[in-house]
Design a protein around this motif. Structure first.
Motif, short mmCIF file in Angstrom:
data_model
loop_
_atom_site.label_atom_id
_atom_site.label_comp_id
_atom_site.label_asym_id
_atom_site.label_seq_id
_atom_site.Cartn_x
_atom_site.Cartn_y
_atom_site.Cartn_z
N CYS A 1 1.95 -2.03 0.70
CA CYS A 1 2.55 -0.95 1.49
C CYS A 1 1.46 0.06 1.82
CB CYS A 1 3.69 -0.27 0.74
SG CYS A 1 4.44 1.11 1.65
N CYS B 1 2.11 -4.69 4.24
CA CYS B 1 3.40 -4.24 4.77
C CYS B 1 4.47 -5.25 4.38
CB CYS B 1 3.34 -4.10 6.29
SG CYS B 1 4.88 -3.51 7.04
N ALA C 1 2.85 -0.18 10.22
CA ALA C 1 3.76 -1.29 9.90
C ALA C 1 3.42 -2.54 10.71
CB ALA C 1 5.20 -0.88 10.17
#
Length: 307
Positions: free
Chosen positions: A106, A204, A220
């Motif tokens: 992330c 992501c 993203a």
């Protein structure tokens, strides 16, 4: 006096009968334990982290002895040195396994993923995940409450106060998997460290469609599929609007990294790219354009006297 004697004899007889029954039961229901299990347990680090896939070090020791093979078994805390000791005790061969490390998939930093709400509750990722979608528009990314930090027994993870994301210290990480299990959104993955400790992965886990994902987070994956097309080893797959790089197939050519328009593909521990190679085509074009502009006034100046 006779009553006391009778009572003593009676109690003695009852005790003797109970002892015989217990002895017989212990022999009948005895469970044999291989003494090698205790020997293997002594060389294990006794971290009881569960990273080996068994309930504690005792469970791992029993599995090693009963299986009769060490294939597919690995103590993430002790590493290969401990497995070599176990192999010596059991008279087996310990096949060297590829080192692994926890990877945070992330990149929703405070800059990339703006907050739209404020969470005022128990600081727990598990609680926050089960009660609401999070403080940002991304319902897949890190919640930043630090459950992974709490469960790590080796101090290998910390929350970066500037980005709000967990960071893994590769030197301390044993790839036990505790952080991965604690994360309710499965953004922490245990991946091979790779050759020379280099690896490439998609940072992501957002499965929304491209426009929705990009609106929630500037970094993203939008599921455009450009990385899939450019990969010469078929190591990248696209499923549910999300790209994934298979570490077993990836050869670290890094073609996907430069092709990704969102910079969602991360290459770790690689040397910096040569700016000259990347900028050469643009530089050549700029030089030609500049020469063309300079040549035009001279041509006009030469033709002016003839007019």
């Amino acid at each position: 006096m006779n009553l006391i004697l009778v009572a003593v004899i009676s109690l003695g007889a009852i005790g003797l009968i109970a002892a015989v029954i217990l002895y017989a039961a212990s022999k009948k229901f005895a469970v044999y334990e291989d003494p090698r299990i205790a020997q293997v347990g002594e060389v294990l680090p006794q971290a009881n982290c569960g990273g080996c896939g068994y309930p504690g070090c005792s469970g791992f020791a029993a599995a090693c002895v009963k299986a009769g093979s060490l294939e597919g078994k690995m103590c993430p805390v002790g590493g290969q040195p401990v497995m070599d000791k176990i192999a010596g005790i059991l008279g087996l061969e310990a096949v060297a396994s590829e080192p692994k490390v926890a990877v945070v998939r992330c990149n929703g930093t405070c800059a990339n993923r703006p907050r739209i709400t404020q969470y005022d509750g128990v600081r727990s990722c598990a609680v926050a995940h089960s009660t609401y979608g999070g403080e940002t528009g991304c319902t897949f990314g890190c919640l930043g409450c630090g459950d992974c930090v709490t469960v790590c027994q080796f101090g290998a993870i910390r929350i970066n106060p500037e980005t709000g994301l967990p960071e893994v210290d590769e030197a301390k990480c044993t790839a036990c998997g505790a952080c991965s299990k604690a994360c309710p959104r499965n953004i922490i993955e245990i991946r091979p460290k790779g050759k020379n400790n280099r690896r490439v992965y998609v940072q992501c886990v957002n499965k929304d469609k491209g426009a929705v994902a990009r609106k929630a987070c500037a970094a993203a994956c939008i599921g455009c599929g450009k990385c899939v097309k450019v990969c010469p080893f078929e190591a990248i797959t696209l499923e549910n609007n999300l790209a994934y790089i298979d570490p077993a197939k990836c050869k670290s050519c890094r073609k996907c990294e430069t092709e990704c328009p969102q910079n969602a593909i991360i290459a770790v521990n690689f040397p910096p790219r040569k700016v000259r190679e990347a900028a050469a085509p643009a530089a050549d074009a700029a030089v030609k354009a500049e020469a063309k502009v300079e040549a035009q006034p001279q041509a006009k100046a030469e033709t002016k006297p003839e007019a």
